[in-house]
Design a protein around this motif. Structure first.
Motif, PDB file in Angstrom:
ATOM      1  N   LYS A 113       0.838  -1.194   0.000  1.00  0.00           N
ATOM      2  CA  LYS A 113       0.000   0.000   0.000  1.00  0.00           C
ATOM      3  C   LYS A 113       0.875   1.248   0.000  1.00  0.00           C
ATOM      4  O   LYS A 113       1.897   1.291   0.660  1.00  0.00           O
ATOM      5  N   LYS A 114       0.439   2.277  -0.760  1.00  0.00           N
ATOM      6  CA  LYS A 114       1.149   3.553  -0.813  1.00  0.00           C
ATOM      7  C   LYS A 114       0.393   4.581   0.018  1.00  0.00           C
ATOM      8  O   LYS A 114      -0.829   4.584   0.049  1.00  0.00           O
ATOM      9  N   PHE A 115       1.162   5.477   0.641  1.00  0.00           N
ATOM     10  CA  PHE A 115       0.585   6.528   1.476  1.00  0.00           C
ATOM     11  C   PHE A 115       1.175   7.872   1.082  1.00  0.00           C
ATOM     12  O   PHE A 115       2.386   8.023   1.006  1.00  0.00           O
ATOM     13  N   ASN A 116       0.312   8.831   0.864  1.00  0.00           N
ATOM     14  CA  ASN A 116       0.713  10.193   0.554  1.00  0.00           C
ATOM     15  C   ASN A 116       0.821  10.960   1.861  1.00  0.00           C
ATOM     16  O   ASN A 116      -0.156  11.084   2.586  1.00  0.00           O
ATOM     17  N   LEU A 117       2.006  11.473   2.161  1.00  0.00           N
ATOM     18  CA  LEU A 117       2.250  12.176   3.416  1.00  0.00           C
ATOM     19  C   LEU A 117       2.621  13.636   3.158  1.00  0.00           C
ATOM     20  O   LEU A 117       3.557  14.171   3.735  1.00  0.00           O
ATOM     21  N   THR A 118       1.869  14.291   2.303  1.00  0.00           N
ATOM     22  CA  THR A 118       2.204  15.643   1.893  1.00  0.00           C
ATOM     23  C   THR A 118       1.857  16.714   2.922  1.00  0.00           C
ATOM     24  O   THR A 118       2.291  17.853   2.782  1.00  0.00           O
ATOM     25  N   THR A 119       1.081  16.384   3.928  1.00  0.00           N
ATOM     26  CA  THR A 119       0.713  17.380   4.940  1.00  0.00           C
ATOM     27  C   THR A 119       1.012  16.841   6.335  1.00  0.00           C
ATOM     28  O   THR A 119       1.137  15.631   6.542  1.00  0.00           O
ATOM     29  N   LEU A 120       1.089  17.737   7.288  1.00  0.00           N
ATOM     30  CA  LEU A 120       1.271  17.318   8.681  1.00  0.00           C
ATOM     31  C   LEU A 120       0.087  16.491   9.158  1.00  0.00           C
ATOM     32  O   LEU A 120       0.254  15.542   9.924  1.00  0.00           O
ATOM     33  N   ASP A 121      -1.093  16.816   8.693  1.00  0.00           N
ATOM     34  CA  ASP A 121      -2.295  16.067   9.036  1.00  0.00           C
ATOM     35  C   ASP A 121      -2.170  14.607   8.586  1.00  0.00           C
ATOM     36  O   ASP A 121      -2.429  13.673   9.362  1.00  0.00           O
ATOM     37  N   LYS A 122      -1.740  14.402   7.353  1.00  0.00           N
ATOM     38  CA  LYS A 122      -1.565  13.045   6.819  1.00  0.00           C
ATOM     39  C   LYS A 122      -0.413  12.319   7.518  1.00  0.00           C
ATOM     40  O   LYS A 122      -0.489  11.116   7.767  1.00  0.00           O
ATOM     41  N   LEU A 123       0.666  13.050   7.805  1.00  0.00           N
ATOM     42  CA  LEU A 123       1.797  12.453   8.509  1.00  0.00           C
ATOM     43  C   LEU A 123       1.363  11.958   9.881  1.00  0.00           C
ATOM     44  O   LEU A 123       1.681  10.834  10.277  1.00  0.00           O
ATOM     45  N   TYR A 124       0.636  12.777  10.620  1.00  0.00           N
ATOM     46  CA  TYR A 124       0.159  12.391  11.952  1.00  0.00           C
ATOM     47  C   TYR A 124      -0.706  11.129  11.865  1.00  0.00           C
ATOM     48  O   TYR A 124      -0.502  10.173  12.615  1.00  0.00           O
ATOM     49  N   ASP A 125      -1.675  11.127  10.956  1.00  0.00           N
ATOM     50  CA  ASP A 125      -2.568   9.968  10.827  1.00  0.00           C
ATOM     51  C   ASP A 125      -1.787   8.696  10.499  1.00  0.00           C
ATOM     52  O   ASP A 125      -2.055   7.625  11.046  1.00  0.00           O
ATOM     53  N   TYR A 126      -0.801   8.824   9.611  1.00  0.00           N
ATOM     54  CA  TYR A 126       0.018   7.671   9.252  1.00  0.00           C
ATOM     55  C   TYR A 126       0.801   7.148  10.463  1.00  0.00           C
ATOM     56  O   TYR A 126       0.834   5.951  10.727  1.00  0.00           O
ATOM     57  N   ILE A 127       1.428   8.065  11.198  1.00  0.00           N
ATOM     58  CA  ILE A 127       2.219   7.657  12.364  1.00  0.00           C
ATOM     59  C   ILE A 127       1.340   6.946  13.384  1.00  0.00           C
ATOM     60  O   ILE A 127       1.719   5.913  13.924  1.00  0.00           O
ATOM     61  N   ILE A 128       0.170   7.492  13.645  1.00  0.00           N
ATOM     62  CA  ILE A 128      -0.728   6.887  14.629  1.00  0.00           C
ATOM     63  C   ILE A 128      -1.152   5.487  14.191  1.00  0.00           C
ATOM     64  O   ILE A 128      -1.197   4.558  14.997  1.00  0.00           O
ATOM     65  N   LYS A 129      -1.406   5.313  12.900  1.00  0.00           N
ATOM     66  CA  LYS A 129      -1.900   4.015  12.430  1.00  0.00           C
ATOM     67  C   LYS A 129      -0.783   3.014  12.106  1.00  0.00           C
ATOM     68  O   LYS A 129      -0.906   1.828  12.391  1.00  0.00           O
ATOM     69  N   TYR A 130       0.302   3.497  11.505  1.00  0.00           N
ATOM     70  CA  TYR A 130       1.337   2.588  10.998  1.00  0.00           C
ATOM     71  C   TYR A 130       2.739   2.950  11.472  1.00  0.00           C
ATOM     72  O   TYR A 130       3.711   2.621  10.790  1.00  0.00           O
ATOM     73  N   GLY A 131       2.885   3.646  12.585  1.00  0.00           N
ATOM     74  CA  GLY A 131       4.216   4.059  13.049  1.00  0.00           C
ATOM     75  C   GLY A 131       5.248   2.949  12.902  1.00  0.00           C
ATOM     76  O   GLY A 131       4.937   1.768  12.985  1.00  0.00           O
ATOM     77  N   GLN A 132       6.491   3.318  12.684  1.00  0.00           N
ATOM     78  CA  GLN A 132       7.552   2.345  12.397  1.00  0.00           C
ATOM     79  C   GLN A 132       7.642   1.215  13.385  1.00  0.00           C
ATOM     80  O   GLN A 132       7.954   0.091  13.023  1.00  0.00           O
TER      81      GLN A 132
END
Length: 119
Positions: free
Chosen positions: A97-116
């Motif tokens: 799956k690909k994730f677009n992290l172009t905004t801080l909002d998207k970055l936050y959501d990604y980290i919360i759901k899929y953090g390293q």
């Protein structure tokens, strides 16, 4: 855990400070071409590391997601930021799956759901 509102507020301020630092560095380099720049905050990396550890996206001896987003992407302001992460087929929760992290909002959501540290 930091809230999305606080994360965006803090990171936006962080980016503003960093952009001002680059302007100052450029001006000083104009005065002295040998000037190599300096950080206004000598604790910049440590502060981001603390945030990454708090959010669960930090691994020892590897770069964290926030560090990558701040310092490794070619950025001309938040709106023009180009950032994408692609999970491998071995990823446990979202393979291929690909994730677009172009905004801080998207970055936050990604980290919360899929953090390293959640792989």
């Amino acid at each position: 855990m930091i809230t999305k509102k606080d994360f965006i507020k803090i990171m936006t301020k962080w980016i503003e400070f960093e952009e001002k630092e680059h302007i100052a560095d450029k001006a000083l380099k104009g005065v002295n071409p040998d000037f190599s720049g300096f950080p206004f905050s000598p604790y910049a990396e440590l502060t981001i590391e603390i945030l990454e550890k708090d959010m669960g996206c930090y691994r020892e001896n590897q770069e964290g997601l926030i560090s990558w987003w701040l310092w490794d992407l070619d950025r001309e302001g938040l709106i023009n930021k180009s950032a994408e992460i692609e999970h491998s087929s071995e990823h446990k929760t979202a393979p291929n799956k690909k994730f677009n992290l172009t905004t801080l909002d998207k970055l936050y959501d990604y980290i919360i759901k899929y953090g390293q540290d959640k792989e």
